[in-house]
Design an enzyme around this catalytic site. Structure first.
Site, PDB file in Angstrom:
ATOM      1  N   THR A  89      31.850  46.862  28.938  1.00  0.00           N
ATOM      2  CA  THR A  89      30.937  47.248  27.681  1.00  0.00           C
ATOM      3  C   THR A  89      30.878  45.882  26.944  1.00  0.00           C
ATOM      4  OG1 THR A  89      31.822  49.560  27.735  1.00  0.00           O
ATOM      5  CG2 THR A  89      30.609  48.579  25.845  1.00  0.00           C
ATOM      6  N   LYS A 143      34.277  48.788  18.533  1.00  0.00           N
ATOM      7  CA  LYS A 143      33.710  47.735  19.227  1.00  0.00           C
ATOM      8  C   LYS A 143      32.222  48.108  19.711  1.00  0.00           C
ATOM      9  CE  LYS A 143      33.550  45.844  23.923  1.00  0.00           C
ATOM     10  NZ  LYS A 143      34.402  45.873  25.117  1.00  0.00           N
ATOM     11  N   LYS A 173      24.089  52.638  26.774  1.00  0.00           N
ATOM     12  CA  LYS A 173      25.552  52.963  26.292  1.00  0.00           C
ATOM     13  C   LYS A 173      25.910  52.757  24.947  1.00  0.00           C
ATOM     14  CE  LYS A 173      30.294  52.352  26.514  1.00  0.00           C
ATOM     15  NZ  LYS A 173      31.369  53.403  27.019  1.00  0.00           N
TER      16      LYS A 173
HETATM   17  P1  NAD Z   1      41.965  46.328  29.477  1.00  0.00           P
HETATM   18  O1  NAD Z   1      42.362  45.548  28.340  1.00  0.00           O
HETATM   19  O2  NAD Z   1      43.035  47.524  29.876  1.00  0.00           O
HETATM   20  O3  NAD Z   1      41.480  45.777  30.999  1.00  0.00           O
HETATM   21  C1  NAD Z   1      40.983  44.298  30.877  1.00  0.00           C
HETATM   22  C2  NAD Z   1      41.787  43.620  31.933  1.00  0.00           C
HETATM   23  O4  NAD Z   1      41.016  42.374  31.968  1.00  0.00           O
HETATM   24  C3  NAD Z   1      43.196  43.204  31.390  1.00  0.00           C
HETATM   25  O5  NAD Z   1      44.169  43.433  32.503  1.00  0.00           O
HETATM   26  C4  NAD Z   1      42.871  41.694  31.518  1.00  0.00           C
HETATM   27  O6  NAD Z   1      44.197  40.782  31.857  1.00  0.00           O
HETATM   28  C5  NAD Z   1      41.948  41.307  32.328  1.00  0.00           C
HETATM   29  N1  NAD Z   1      41.200  40.010  32.202  1.00  0.00           N
HETATM   30  C6  NAD Z   1      40.958  39.495  31.205  1.00  0.00           C
HETATM   31  N2  NAD Z   1      40.163  38.391  31.521  1.00  0.00           N
HETATM   32  C7  NAD Z   1      40.333  38.116  32.759  1.00  0.00           C
HETATM   33  C8  NAD Z   1      39.711  37.196  33.782  1.00  0.00           C
HETATM   34  N3  NAD Z   1      38.991  36.133  33.473  1.00  0.00           N
HETATM   35  N4  NAD Z   1      39.902  37.399  34.944  1.00  0.00           N
HETATM   36  C9  NAD Z   1      40.756  38.370  35.530  1.00  0.00           C
HETATM   37  N5  NAD Z   1      40.977  39.470  34.787  1.00  0.00           N
HETATM   38  C10 NAD Z   1      41.007  39.461  33.289  1.00  0.00           C
HETATM   39  O7  NAD Z   1      40.563  47.185  28.996  1.00  0.00           O
HETATM   40  P2  NAD Z   1      39.927  48.533  29.505  1.00  0.00           P
HETATM   41  O8  NAD Z   1      40.465  49.592  28.706  1.00  0.00           O
HETATM   42  O9  NAD Z   1      40.253  48.556  30.983  1.00  0.00           O
HETATM   43  O10 NAD Z   1      38.236  48.192  29.274  1.00  0.00           O
HETATM   44  C11 NAD Z   1      37.632  47.392  30.294  1.00  0.00           C
HETATM   45  C12 NAD Z   1      36.151  47.536  29.697  1.00  0.00           C
HETATM   46  O11 NAD Z   1      35.810  48.816  29.584  1.00  0.00           O
HETATM   47  C13 NAD Z   1      36.097  47.143  27.942  1.00  0.00           C
HETATM   48  O12 NAD Z   1      34.915  46.380  28.033  1.00  0.00           O
HETATM   49  C14 NAD Z   1      36.039  48.417  27.426  1.00  0.00           C
HETATM   50  O13 NAD Z   1      35.165  48.311  26.183  1.00  0.00           O
HETATM   51  C15 NAD Z   1      35.446  49.172  28.563  1.00  0.00           C
HETATM   52  N6  NAD Z   1      35.629  50.843  28.561  1.00  0.00           N
HETATM   53  C16 NAD Z   1      36.848  51.188  28.041  1.00  0.00           C
HETATM   54  C17 NAD Z   1      37.124  52.468  28.075  1.00  0.00           C
HETATM   55  C18 NAD Z   1      38.448  53.077  27.774  1.00  0.00           C
HETATM   56  O14 NAD Z   1      38.744  54.207  27.513  1.00  0.00           O
HETATM   57  N7  NAD Z   1      39.655  52.241  27.890  1.00  0.00           N
HETATM   58  C19 NAD Z   1      35.901  53.305  28.174  1.00  0.00           C
HETATM   59  C20 NAD Z   1      34.679  52.893  28.632  1.00  0.00           C
HETATM   60  C21 NAD Z   1      34.492  51.539  28.647  1.00  0.00           C
END
Ligand code: NAD
Length: 299
Positions: A93, A243, A168
């Protein structure tokens, strides 16, 4: 067989990569955190120790990263390492402007690109029932539809580049604003002596009906599955709502749309997340409203 590089194996990306593997795709995952790599590997996802190795030869590269800056930064290395014509799908997102910048970078590097943010949370990611909002060309959407279907249930093509992210943030702006309104109504009802169930029975079948009331009801009782019944454990965390509303606020400003409710909702959830609300479900905002109401009683 279509090969997919999956970059970002966190709360969402990990289970999404697992579902793609289960659907028979040749998935190679990468994450900067060794613990995320180990967790995905334990669930059957092939993993790689570098991003470049993961995308080498891939037909599709999916990124699921925290924020726009991570996506734009990661694209530098990923676009250079991928074979020409690779389809890049970003499911993080991020701001509409960042999604369009990522799209332009991908096109300039000789690739294709879709923005495809999701809703449905970790539960939806694990169950393969996410909703995808997709921005990009008809051709790229049609070609990647089976990939989305392996991770989600409702896939909507919203239009050109950036319009998945636009859908979104517009939706989540409605959600944040209506949750504040529903919560203020319950606290007002409390002050006036109105039982939660009575207000629910009226509003749920009248013009106040909305998802924030009838699915994610901020008081315990009327909707047994709502987070209010388990001490506001998320669900959808206050930090994520803050966010997403911040991204909506950014878009209001960049487009010049006159927003009062959306901007206020962003400020209210930012304050909530900076206090105790980051790890609570976003419906926990009702506790913040109650606390502020008590301060006014005492004054
Ligand atoms: P998270 O922090 O659990 O996972 C993100 C991952 O990306 C981490 O494991 C981190 O180490 C990795 N990362 C960061 N930079 C990197 C890079 N350059 N190369 C490789 N890996 C890298 O976050 P999440 O909860 O999985 O959310 C991910 C996205 O989805 C966000 O944008 C969030 O807003 C969106 N989202 C989350 C949810 C939710 O309920 N968690 C729901 C809808 C949307």
């Amino acid at each position: 067989m279509t090969s997919i590089a999956f970059i970002g194996l966190g709360h969402m990306g990990g289970p999404m990569a697992v579902n793609l593997t289960k659907a028979g795709y040749a998935v190679t995952g990468f994450d900067l955190m060794p613990a995320a790599l180990d967790a995905a590997a334990a669930l059957g996802v092939a993993v790689s120790s570098t991003a470049a190795e993961a995308v080498d030869g891939a037909d599709i590269v999916i990124t699921m990263l925290p924020a726009g800056r991570h996506v734009l930064q990661a694209y530098g290395e990923l676009l250079a390492a991928a074979k020409p014509g690779t389809i890049f799908i970003d499911s993080s997102t991020i701001a509409v402007d960042d999604a369009r910048a990522a799209h332009d970078l991908a096109i300039a590097a000789g690739h294709r690109n879709l923005d495809a943010p999701v809703s449905g949370g970790v539960v939806g990611a694990e169950a393969g029932t996410l909703a995808f909002m997709v921005g990009g060309s008809d051709e790229d959407f049609a070609e990647t539809l089976p990939v989305f279907e392996a991770m989600g249930k409702r896939i909507v093509h919203c239009g050109g580049s950036g319009l998945g992210q636009a859908a979104k943030i517009c939706n989540n702006m409605i959600l944040g604003a209506t949750m504040i309104a529903v919560s203020e109504a319950f606290v007002l009802g409390e002050k006036l002596g109105l039982e939660h169930q009575a207000l629910y029975d009226v509003a749920a079948h009248a013009s106040g009906q909305c998802w924030a009331l009838t699915t994610n009801c901020p008081v315990p009782g009327p909707v047994p599955a709502s987070p209010a019944n388990r001490d506001y454990q998320p669900g959808f965390a206050g930090a994520l709502m803050a966010k997403d509303l911040g991204l909506a606020a950014q878009a209001f400003e960049s487009t010049g749309v006159h927003s009062e409710i959306g901007m206020l909702a962003s400020a209210i959830y930012t304050r909530f997340a900076e206090g105790d609300g980051a790890g609570l479900d976003f419906s926990g905002i009702i506790g913040d409203i109650r606390t502020r109401s008590e301060t006014k009683d005492a004054a």
